[in-house]
Write an enzyme that holds these catalytic residues in place. Structure first.
Site, PDB file in Angstrom:
ATOM      1  N   GLU A  29      96.804  23.611  56.920  1.00 39.13           N
ATOM      2  CA  GLU A  29      95.657  23.181  57.715  1.00 39.13           C
ATOM      3  C   GLU A  29      95.901  23.373  59.211  1.00 39.13           C
ATOM      4  O   GLU A  29      94.998  23.752  59.947  1.00 39.13           O
ATOM      5  CB  GLU A  29      95.318  21.720  57.417  1.00 39.13           C
ATOM      6  CG  GLU A  29      94.755  21.493  56.025  1.00 39.13           C
ATOM      7  CD  GLU A  29      93.478  22.284  55.770  1.00 39.13           C
ATOM      8  OE1 GLU A  29      92.781  22.651  56.735  1.00 39.13           O
ATOM      9  OE2 GLU A  29      93.184  22.539  54.587  1.00 39.13           O
ATOM     10  N   TYR A  54      89.510  16.446  61.678  1.00 37.98           N
ATOM     11  CA  TYR A  54      89.376  17.451  60.629  1.00 37.98           C
ATOM     12  C   TYR A  54      90.608  17.487  59.735  1.00 37.98           C
ATOM     13  O   TYR A  54      90.518  17.368  58.504  1.00 37.98           O
ATOM     14  CB  TYR A  54      89.112  18.859  61.193  1.00 37.98           C
ATOM     15  CG  TYR A  54      89.353  19.863  60.109  1.00 37.98           C
ATOM     16  CD1 TYR A  54      88.434  20.015  59.088  1.00 37.98           C
ATOM     17  CD2 TYR A  54      90.575  20.544  60.016  1.00 37.98           C
ATOM     18  CE1 TYR A  54      88.688  20.850  58.010  1.00 37.98           C
ATOM     19  CE2 TYR A  54      90.843  21.373  58.944  1.00 37.98           C
ATOM     20  CZ  TYR A  54      89.892  21.523  57.951  1.00 37.98           C
ATOM     21  OH  TYR A  54      90.160  22.318  56.885  1.00 37.98           O
ATOM     22  N   ASP A 106      84.249  20.848  59.774  1.00 36.44           N
ATOM     23  CA  ASP A 106      84.768  21.937  60.603  1.00 36.44           C
ATOM     24  C   ASP A 106      83.611  22.858  60.973  1.00 36.44           C
ATOM     25  O   ASP A 106      82.443  22.533  60.747  1.00 36.44           O
ATOM     26  CB  ASP A 106      85.865  22.701  59.849  1.00 36.44           C
ATOM     27  CG  ASP A 106      85.276  23.556  58.735  1.00 36.44           C
ATOM     28  OD1 ASP A 106      84.194  23.206  58.238  1.00 36.44           O
ATOM     29  OD2 ASP A 106      85.904  24.570  58.379  1.00 36.44           O
TER      30      ASP A 106
END
Length: 362
Positions: free
Chosen positions: A44, A127, A145
DNA sequence: AAGCCGGGGTC
DNA sequence: GACCCAGGCTT
């Protein structure tokens, strides 16, 4: 059926349709074969503001170099930065290292397992906290996002400027409501992002084959090309970098960038930034100590020119190679070190510098 | 709230 | 050339 349950029905159809679409269309990506929070987190962070195609090889390299979070915590920061080289936003790499050390040393290697606790980690914002919490731990918290902004703005016809605080609250609230209808929160989060990346793309979305076409306000009103609304950013700033590349035999003088500026902790050459473009060494106003090196040295050939485009700056760089006589090799400015060409390969560098070295000394 | 922080793909 | 990408931090 009152209006509210009708609305809920519509939202449920949307959510369940996406989950179904995902099972059929999802790409086979390496971080989708694990629920280990370390690997999820790593993927991520790499993918922040980065396309899958660009981040994937970096993910593979990081996983093989640092198989466990303990390995990353133990790593030398310079090595980690070099592994990150070319990916941009280098604070991500420094924060990655800090968080790896924090989890290893302070949390006994146990990765935080809730959205709330994840948010406290360096480099983990709303996020990434939501992504790790849902993918690794199944928490029912929505990711929001760039893909989600686009998909929701189109699907629900939201006209707010997504760069504003108010819009962020609007989208977060909607996303929170939607994920309550999901069969599986992790799958739903994956599905809406994948849907935005593959089907509901920024330009030329594939509306004709869209599974939720008849639920999409933008499609039904022909607005898909102008949603989401996003304020234009300030024009990019021009900067003029004059690099003095001091050379002595096969060695080059480099230093680590420590200013609050781009490319922090990466290496480059002696830099003079000017307000205007310059093309000749004699036009540069240099400190006396540096000027001594320049006038005593020999300028090799004409300066090489290179332009580097960042999202917010356009760097126009000129590289002047100065051959420094042996008698003056101890007179480098503070912070500079002589490196052989081979050694420079091991230093983390901006792409601008890497390209220059490759072109001129490779 | 606004600015800063990279590099690359795509049209 | 413009847009934007599995954003976050600082001021």
């Amino acid at each position: 059926m009152n209006w509210q349950s009708d609305l809920n029905d519509n939202e449920s159809v949307f959510v369940l349709s996406l989950e179904r679409w995902y099972e059929y269309h999802k790409r086979d990506l390496p971080w989708r074969h694990t629920r280990d929070p370390y690997y999820i987190w790593l993927s991520e962070v790499i993918l922040q503001q980065t396309r899958v195609a660009q981040g994937k090889p970096y993910y593979e390299r990081f996983v093989s170099t640092y198989p466990t979070i303990h390995d990353m915590a133990r790593a030398d920061e310079r090595e980690l930065l070099r592994l990150w080289q070319g990916l941009g936003y280098y604070s991500r790499a420094r924060n990655l290292h800090q968080t790896a050390r924090y989890v290893t040393d302070q949390l006994d290697g146990k990765f935080p397992d809730t959205y709330h606790d994840l948010l406290k980690m360096k480099g983990i914002g709303v996020y990434t906290a939501a992504a790790v919490a849902s993918f690794a731990f199944g928490e029912r918290v929505p990711v929001v996002d760039g893909n989600v902004y686009r998909v929701l703005a189109r699907m629900f016809g939201i006209q707010e400027d997504i760069t504003t605080t108010g819009a962020k609250k609007t989208f977060a609230a909607l996303a929170t409501r939607l994920i309550q209808r999901a069969d599986d929160p992790a799958t739903y989060n994956q599905s809406i992002m994948e849907f935005g990346a593959i089907q509901c793309t920024p330009v030329a979305p594939d509306c004709l084959l869209c599974p939720v076409q008849q639920h999409c306000v933008a499609y039904l009103t022909g607005q898909q090309h102008r949603l989401p609304v996003k304020a234009k950013k300030a024009p990019v700033r021009d900067r003029y970098f004059q690099y003095l590349v001091f050379r002595n035999n096969d060695r080059i003088a480099m230093r680590e960038r420590t200013d609050r500026d781009i490319w922090q902790n990466l290496y480059d050459f002696y830099l003079l930034e000017t307000d205007e473009p310059k093309t000749a060494l004699r036009d540069l106003l240099l400190p006396d100590s540096v000027n001594e090196l320049v006038v005593s040295g020999v300028q090799a050939s004409v300066p090489a020119e290179s332009i580097q485009l960042l999202s917010h700056q356009r760097i126009r760089a000129l590289f002047y190679v100065i051959d420094v006589p042996d008698a003056l090799i101890d007179r480098l400015p503070i912070g500079f070190t002589w490196y052989s060409i081979v050694e420079t390969g091991n230093l983390p560098k901006p792409v601008l510098i890497t390209n220059y070295l490759e072109k001129s000394f490779g």
